[in-house]
Every structure is written in structure tokens, then in C-alpha cells.
Scaffold this motif. Structure first.
Motif, PDB file in Angstrom:
ATOM      1  N   LYS A 163       0.747  -1.262   0.126  1.00 30.74           N
ATOM      2  CA  LYS A 163       0.092   0.047  -0.068  1.00 30.74           C
ATOM      3  C   LYS A 163       0.742   1.272   0.068  1.00 30.74           C
ATOM      4  O   LYS A 163       0.444   2.237  -0.648  1.00 30.74           O
ATOM      5  N   THR A 164       1.994   1.066   0.698  1.00 29.51           N
ATOM      6  CA  THR A 164       2.661   2.410   0.771  1.00 29.51           C
ATOM      7  C   THR A 164       3.865   2.498  -0.402  1.00 29.51           C
ATOM      8  O   THR A 164       4.114   1.491  -1.325  1.00 29.51           O
ATOM      9  N   PRO A 165       4.235   3.759  -0.869  1.00 26.02           N
ATOM     10  CA  PRO A 165       4.868   4.121  -2.158  1.00 26.02           C
ATOM     11  C   PRO A 165       6.335   3.347  -2.161  1.00 26.02           C
ATOM     12  O   PRO A 165       6.562   2.652  -3.045  1.00 26.02           O
ATOM     13  N   LEU A 166       6.800   3.221  -0.867  1.00 24.70           N
ATOM     14  CA  LEU A 166       8.240   2.459  -0.754  1.00 24.70           C
ATOM     15  C   LEU A 166       7.978   0.879  -0.966  1.00 24.70           C
ATOM     16  O   LEU A 166       8.803   0.108  -1.582  1.00 24.70           O
ATOM     17  N   GLY A 167       6.754   0.359  -0.447  1.00 25.55           N
ATOM     18  CA  GLY A 167       6.527  -0.853  -0.653  1.00 25.55           C
ATOM     19  C   GLY A 167       6.269  -1.471  -1.973  1.00 25.55           C
ATOM     20  O   GLY A 167       6.420  -2.538  -2.666  1.00 25.55           O
ATOM     21  N   LYS A 168       5.689  -0.324  -2.719  1.00 25.48           N
ATOM     22  CA  LYS A 168       5.460  -0.390  -4.034  1.00 25.48           C
ATOM     23  C   LYS A 168       6.460  -0.485  -5.164  1.00 25.48           C
ATOM     24  O   LYS A 168       6.486  -1.227  -5.955  1.00 25.48           O
ATOM     25  N   GLY A 169       7.520   0.081  -4.597  1.00 23.63           N
ATOM     26  CA  GLY A 169       8.859   0.269  -5.231  1.00 23.63           C
ATOM     27  C   GLY A 169       9.768  -1.079  -4.948  1.00 23.63           C
ATOM     28  O   GLY A 169      10.183  -1.370  -6.033  1.00 23.63           O
ATOM     29  N   LEU A 170       9.506  -1.640  -3.847  1.00 22.18           N
ATOM     30  CA  LEU A 170      10.257  -2.760  -3.653  1.00 22.18           C
ATOM     31  C   LEU A 170       9.433  -4.025  -4.413  1.00 22.18           C
ATOM     32  O   LEU A 170      10.121  -4.963  -5.030  1.00 22.18           O
ATOM     33  N   ALA A 171       8.212  -3.879  -4.527  1.00 16.27           N
ATOM     34  CA  ALA A 171       7.434  -4.730  -5.222  1.00 16.27           C
ATOM     35  C   ALA A 171       7.597  -4.891  -6.739  1.00 16.27           C
ATOM     36  O   ALA A 171       7.868  -5.939  -7.332  1.00 16.27           O
ATOM     37  N   SER A 172       7.822  -3.609  -7.328  1.00 15.77           N
ATOM     38  CA  SER A 172       8.576  -3.361  -8.783  1.00 15.77           C
ATOM     39  C   SER A 172       9.413  -4.319  -8.848  1.00 15.77           C
ATOM     40  O   SER A 172       9.943  -4.791  -9.918  1.00 15.77           O
TER      41      SER A 172
END
Lengths: 281, 281, 281, 281
Positions: free
Chosen positions: A203-212
Motif C-alpha cells: 500500500k505504501t509508495p516504498l512498498g510498491k517500489g520494492l514490489a516493482s
């Protein structure tokens, strides 16, 4: 009645695959296995199972009886009954019939779960189908040749999903569904294999970056096992071709399904024997 | 009027692909098929279909008339009308026009579903496009060469999804959405192919563990068909190259789209004929 | 001031990639493009864009001014300004600066959507990066060699998704979310590419069966493009190696990044020139 | 007590992998690392962590003590302690023990997040496992050989996801969940890698069309890295085989796991040394 020739003829039919009777027996067996499997599946469907309990049970008993006879005949005609009984297929053959007998003598509900689980093993019997197809040898040998590379690959994937799982656990935390590290490792596996259920998403921008990053990595390391298998398979196919030699002109390089020599036209050895020769040579 | 030369010229235009008129006919046919397909698609859109029923129906009738004339001409000019009518493309050509006529004579609503389904077959006609491209021969032959390996692969996948489906059914059970074994096998297919809709996901830790195993397995066996196709394709491309020989210096090894010999520069045979020669040689 | 040698030196710096100044210019350009891209991205973030409108706009104007000067210099120093202006990169260079000027002179809100869309084209400029890497030539040539096979593959995929889309539309219908054939084709693409968003899933048993078939098909045809690219790439890499000959001992077979001959140790030609020679020879 | 031979024997055990004692030490180390990892994972599970705080902490302290002794021994017996301490594995070894000491001396809650993150690095130590398997050298060298092609590939993917992200942002807009360009790029990555979480899906027909294009593109460019790795791996495996020469008959072409020459039957060099020789030759 039990003179050796009958025993041997039975052996050829039940264990062999080259005679007409042997092939007919195998096909009948496959039909029986698949039918008993369909009954197993039908039992589990809520709109069918409870309604047709009795007929399904009768079918189940008939197939179990058939498989029991088959198992006893195999034990009887096998030259070494003990080594058959302890072989991989021997154990599977026994496991395929045991659950039904256990269910008859111990019909308590609590046992059902485990029994049903054992029943699933029956499916493995269909794997014997594969024995008849020589191409499976090339596939299996390629996988065996590549087993160490595949092990390294899976170790790398295991390390990566642990790291990414721990990182997303720290970044997203229990408030976004990442309640524990095993749960987060499950997310990492779902993501790196590109399955992407969507039941657990950052849900967080940092989490989305890691997911990418996890996705792109999964995307590119997907290429590694493919590369390994392809390289081994192409190697194996080439060497297999070299092993098939014409008995007349002795020239190698025939396709695995070739029946005649491409140079002199004389008949080649039977594909099944050919593979065996290839292994010995 | 029906003297043989006219019939033959028509045959060359309709069935042939080498003359200018033949190519023009094929292109016109492809445009007609795609247009009739677009009408079929437009009919289904809720914001377009009901509003434009009449004009869409007129277009549909026009294309059906055109395809009917084409079908009759094919029957007329074919040297063996019967073998055309019973060939794969002959049946498809008939199935492409029949639904509209059935819809005119039996306009009852209950028939519509089946009729619409038959209409979809019309798309197959576009497959003829592929005939013009010689590269499709290499692709098809690679797939044919690998058909037994692909069969083994799919048998393995079928066994795996049955086992994993049965296991998740026992582990998760109807309370987590896994209402029956077919439903659970559907989940296993969705997972092993890395599609991962997310409409059915494991909820228990054990179920998540099994799902992780299924994903990693799917991830790695995805490599097997790729390896098979690549190895066969690379084999086929190499042997194809060997088959293309220069008519002047007799050197093999030309690319499938080469027009001139790379050794002496003399013109090579027409690619389409070349493939045929390759098959014969 | 405008004597030819200055014009030529400018040309070498701006268009060339071999001199120190040329490389420095290229790196500065890449940094400028990426920076202007980051500004473009920052503008769109709700928590940043509206707050920092003014400074972001000033940065945007500065970069546009820089790119305008660069475009004019390219026009000035190019030996054939017209052919530069009409070349692919010339048009991209112009499209990279135009939107900002349009936004200044036509600041109406309705235009913004299209303008922002044009701005995205600026990213293509980064593609020039690829020019410096000789390996991209092998990649591009492999894709070009395989273009017909890829076209056949995509035609097959297009036919398959249309057929599966139409079938699921008939089976599931608008009540399960499959409101039209284009919508159903979208589902078929989501499924066959193994993306599996899960926003549109089959609900009926028959629909789930069809979905399973679509997935398994997608799973296996995924192998085809991989096989094509791998076979072409492996072919191209081999022939590329053969093209690199040692200037001293004339032996071929050097790796694309080799600096010295592996037989006699003498220095090999510069990789970039080597590729050019390879093309000519 | 500190005479050189003891120091050297310790070095052979701790750093070496060829002696019996060296292998035993490595296996013990791997078990210790995996055990400390399991404790780390167990701590994070809500139903286990809080209940077993004390025993888990004691285990953690024991493993940290063990790893500290190991680190000091490595420093002591290494011929060049400084170069070990600054090497990749030296830093990892230190990072594996530091967090626990920091947690003891600075037990404030706010530090915990970062400390836990550092702890994850301990996993990297397991990577040393890979060192023992010679096949990993082929895998690593293939990846190194292909590093420039992989860089080009990722640059292309980066450009594509930026373009598709910007386009979907313009088409769908914040009202459909695409609140910013980074968010839209995240969607493009989720889609192009075929992960497809489904947390962000296009709602408009135009958006769905663009999504379909993104998927099909992702589907086909997935083939490129696979092709690169396969081609390099197959190349590397071939040249590796050529490097393994029989010490008796000097014939090359032995498999990486072959123990005897396939021509004269004499024993081949130890696989690990063989790889080293291959590098030197």
C-alpha cells in the motif's frame, strides 16, 4: 495349472508393453484408473456427491476389487515378488487399494481426511503411461543433467524471497496485511513467480517500489531455468541423435522417431530398444 | 462459356497465391472476413448493438451473400469439388455462411446461442493467411516434431494439478471456497500457469505453503515446454538452412529469406518452391 | 566565426560518440533528459505537484530552453540539416520541446491532456543510449530476422483470443460481467498472457473449464516466441563471432567484447568499428 | 601455542572446502545460519513471537556468540586479516552479528526496525553454499557475459513502463485509481511482468485496449531475456566442455560432472580444480 509358461505369459501381458495383449492390458488399466479417479472427483462435488453416495460407493468397491486382483496377479507372476512389492510402483499399487479397505474397517469420520489424501496417490499410477514414450527419457535425462543448476537456482530464489519478504514486512508492516515474515515470504513467492493473486498487495509508495523490483527480478530470473533446461535438452537431443546408428551402414544422426536409415533406407532398431542401446554404448 | 480455360483461370485466382490476381483476391477476402468479424463484435456491445440492429444486419447479409458466392465459385472451379467440400477449409467455408441462413429460417431466440457459437468459426478462415508465409512451416514442423514431448509435458501437468487440487481441497476445505475437487483443480491450474486471478486463494498457513510449492513448481516447469520448442526450432532452422542449395554452385546453408546465393551471388529458387523442394529432398 | 572546422568539431561532439567531448555531451544530455522526466513525474503526484507548481515550471522551462538550443545546434552543424530534421530522432527531438511552447501560447486546460501525452515522447530520446552498445545490434537483428515468425505468432494469438473471447461471452454472458465481445476478448488477453487481474473471472463450471483451457494454451504458446528469439539470437551470436577476425593472424571466432586475439594476442579492432565491418563483409 | 601450523590448519578448516574437517565446518555453519534464520522468522509470527520472547532471545544470543567466535577465528587465522575484514564476505560476517549487540546496548524501540533490516543480511551468508558447486560458475559467467544485453533489455523495459504508465495516467486518470504517474508506472510494471495483482485495473475501453497492448508486449519481450540467457549458457556450456581435457589422452569435451575420461577411462582432475584450470587456460 501353475506351470511356468502360464506364469511367464501372464508376466508378459501385465508387465510387458511390446505384445498386443500387453498393450491392451495397459490401456484397460489406464481406463480403469481414470474412471476410479472420476468417481473420486464426483464424490467431492456438493451437488452430486451426497445424492449419489450409494452408486458411487459400489463403483469404488468394484474398482478396488479389480485393482486388488491386479495387485495379487502382479505379485504372483513377478519373477521376484519381493522386489516388486518394495519397488516404487509396487508401493504405489498397494497405496492405491489400501484406503478403501481402511475405510471399510475403520469407518470413523475422523480418519476420512487422511484416507482421502492417500487415495490421491492413485493418480501416480498414470505416470506409468510415460514409460511407453521414449521421448520422456530425453526429458528426464535433461532434468537430471541440470539438477545441480536447478538446485542452485532454487537456493537463489529461496534466499531472494526471504530477503524480499523480510524487507516488505519491515516496510509495510502488519497494518497493511503483512502480519508475519512467513506471510511476507508467501507474498514474495506469489510476486516473484508472477502469479500475483492480489490478496496481499503493498500500500505504501516504498512498498510498491520494492514490489516493482521483486517483479522485475522475478521476470528476469524466470529466464534462468528456461535457459538451463533448453541448453541441456538441446545437448541431450544432439547426443541422442548421435547414439542412434544404422545397423547396415553404421551412420549416426537419426531422429528419435525415425524408422528407416536416412542414408541407406534399411530399417532401424525398435525405438525402445534403441534407447537402451544408447544407454549402454 | 464454361470452357476449361476460364474454369482454370478462376481456379488460379481463387485457390492460387502466386499470380497478381490471386493475391488481390486473397487480400480482398481477408478484408471481407475481418469486416464481417468487426460487425459480429459490434453487435455484442450493449451501447452499439441494440441501436444499430438494422444496418448491422444488412452488412451481415451482404457479407454472407459474398461468402456464399465465393463458396459456390470454389465448388465450381475446383477440379475435385467433392474433396474440397469435405476438406478442412471446405467445411470451415460452409460453417462461415450457414449460421446466417439458419438465423433467417429459424429466428427463434433459443437457437441464437448455438448459432453465434458457430459464427465464431469464421475466424479460422483468417488462418489461411498463414499459408502465404513460409516461416509458418518451420514453426508448425517444430511443433509436430515436439508433439510427443508436449503430450508428456501436458500429462505431467494434468497429474500435478489433480494432486495439488486434491491436496488443497483436503487442507483448505469448502469453508475457504474450495467447494469441490474440480473447483480445486481449477485453482491449481490458475496457480501453476502463474495466472493468479485471486478469486480463490488459500487462507490457512498450510494451504499457503502448498500454494507456494505449486507456484515454484509451475515457475520451473514453465521452462520445459520452452526448452522443447527452442531445441526443436533451432534444430529445424538449421536443417532447413541445409536444405536450401544454390542451383549454380550447389552450396547449402542459405537463410530462409535469402534471394541470392551468398557464395556466388546467383539467384536462388522462389522461397515457396524452395520449401516444397526441402520436403521432397 | 562560422568556418567549417568549428562546424565539424561541433558535429563530432554532438553527433559523434567516439571522442571524449562527444561522450561527455551524451552523458550530460542523458542526465538532462532524465531530470526533465523526473519533473514531469513529480508534477503528477497529488502530494507534490500542486504545492510546487512554480519551481517545477521554472525547471521545465530551463530544460526546454536547453533542449531548444541543442536542437538548433544539431540543425546548424549537421551536414544535411533537412535529412536530420525529417529523420526519426530529428522528429523526436522536435516533439520533445514543442509541448512546452504550445502550453505557453495556448494555456487552455482542454489542451493539457494531449500536450502531456506528447511530452511522454521525450523519453524515446533515452533510446539513443542503446546506440552506444554494440550488443543492441545483435538483439535488434535477431528481432528483425524473426519478425515474420513473430507476426505469425501474434496473428495466431489474435485469432485465439477472439475465439476464446467469443466462447466465454456465450458461456458466461453479461450477468457474470462479460458484457460484450471486446470485454470478453480483454478477459482472454488477460488470461492467455497469464496476467490474471481477477477483475473479470468465470463463475460457471463450463466457463471455468474454458478458462483452464485458455490458461494451459497460453502457458504453452508462451514457449513459442521464446523459442523463436532464442534460436535467432543463438544463430546471430554465432555468425557475429565468425565475423570478428584478428587483423594479424586472420582467425575468426572472437567474443563481441574481446579486446585481444585469443590466438596471437594482438589487439583487435574497436568493437564499434568491428560491428560496421561485420555488416560490410 | 600460536605456532604457524595450527594457524594454517585452522585456516584450511574454516576457509577451505576440500578437507573432511573443512566440509564438516561448512555444514555446521550452514545449519547454524538456517537455525538463527528460523528464530528470526518465528519472532515475527503473532501467535508465536510474543509468547516465546525469552527462549527465542536466548537462542538468538547463543547464535550471535557462536558467529562472533567464528568471526574472530577467521580474523585470527586469515593470512591477510585486513583484506578479509574489508572483503564482501567479511563485511557480511560482521553485519550478521552487529545487530544483536546494538540491540543489547541500545534497546530503544525506535531502533528496532533498522536493526531487524540489518539482520536480514545474515541470509547472504548462505550464498557461500553456492561456492561449493562448480555449476554456479557456468551460471554466473553466462550472466556476466550477457550483462550488457540484460542492461539494454532493462533500459527498454524502463522506457516502456514509463511510456505506458504515462499513457494510462492520461487515459484513466485519478478517478479510476491512477492517482499519479509513479502509481501508473507501478501498474505498468505489474502488467508487463504478467504479475497482475488486480488492485489497479483499467475501467475505460481505451484503458483496457492499452492494457491489452501492454500485456501482449510484456508477453513477447519476456522472450528476450530467456533468449539471451539460453544462448549465452549454451555457449558457455560448450566452451566449458572443451576446456576439460583428459590428462592421459588429452582429448577435450568431457561433461562438467564426469569423473573419468570417456575415451581412455583414466581419472579426470577434481571438478573444482578443473574449473580453475579452465579459467587459466
Amino acid at each position: 495349472m501353475t506351470h511356468p509358461s502360464f506364469k511367464h505369459r501372464l508376466y508378459v501381458i501385465i508387465f510387458g508393453t511390446h505384445t498386443k495383449a500387453g498393450r491392451a492390458f495397459d490401456i484397460a488399466l489406464i481406463i480403469a484408473i481414470l474412471s476410479s479417479l472420476i468417481i473420486f472427483v464426483l464424490e467431492s462435488i456438493p451437488s452430486i456427491g451426497p445424492k449419489w453416495v450409494q452408486p458411487l460407493r459400489y463403483f469404488e468397491y468394484s474398482f478396488t476389487a479389480l485393482f486388488t486382483i491386479e495387485y495379487l496377479l502382479r505379485l504372483y507372476c513377478s519373477p521376484k515378488p519381493k522386489s516388486y512389492a518394495t519397488s516404487f510402483y509396487g508401493v504405489i499399487d498397494l497405496l492405491a487399494i489400501l484406503p478403501t479397505y481402511i475405510a471399510i474397517f475403520f469407518p470413523s469420520a475422523s480418519f476420512m481426511g487422511v484416507i482421502r489424501l492417500l487415495r490421491v496417490m492413485r493418480i501416480f499410477r498414470v505416470l506409468k503411461l510415460v514409460r511407453y514414450l521414449q521421448d520422456s527419457n530425453i526429458l528426464l535425462r535433461s532434468l537430471l543433467m541440470a539438477r545441480r543448476k536447478i538446485f542452485i537456482f532454487f537456493s537463489t530464489v529461496a534466499i531472494l524471497v526471504t530477503i524480499f519478504g523480510a524487507l516488505i514486512y519491515v516496510i509495510e508492516g502488519p497494518e497493511n496485511g503483512f502480519t508475519s515474515i512467513p506471510q511476507s515470504i508467501y507474498w514474495a513467492i506469489v510476486t516473484i513467480t508472477t502469479v500475483g493473486y492480489g490478496d496481499l498487495v503493498p500500500k505504501t509508495p516504498l512498498g510498491k517500489g520494492l514490489a516493482s523490483l521483486t517483479m522485475l527480478l522475478g521476470y528476469s530470473i524466470l529466464a534462468v531455468p528456461t535457459g538451463i533446461i533448453t541448453a541441456e535438452l538441446s545437448n541431450e537431443m544432439h547426443s541422442h541423435k548421435e547414439l542412434v546408428k544404422c545397423p547396415n551402414c553404421n551412420q549416426p544422426g537419426h531422429d528419435s522417431d525415425a524408422m528407416h536409415c536416412k542414408h541407406c533406407g534399411s530399417e532401424l532398431a525398435d525405438p525402445d530398444d534403441r534407447v537402451v542401446t544408447g544407454k549402454k554404448g
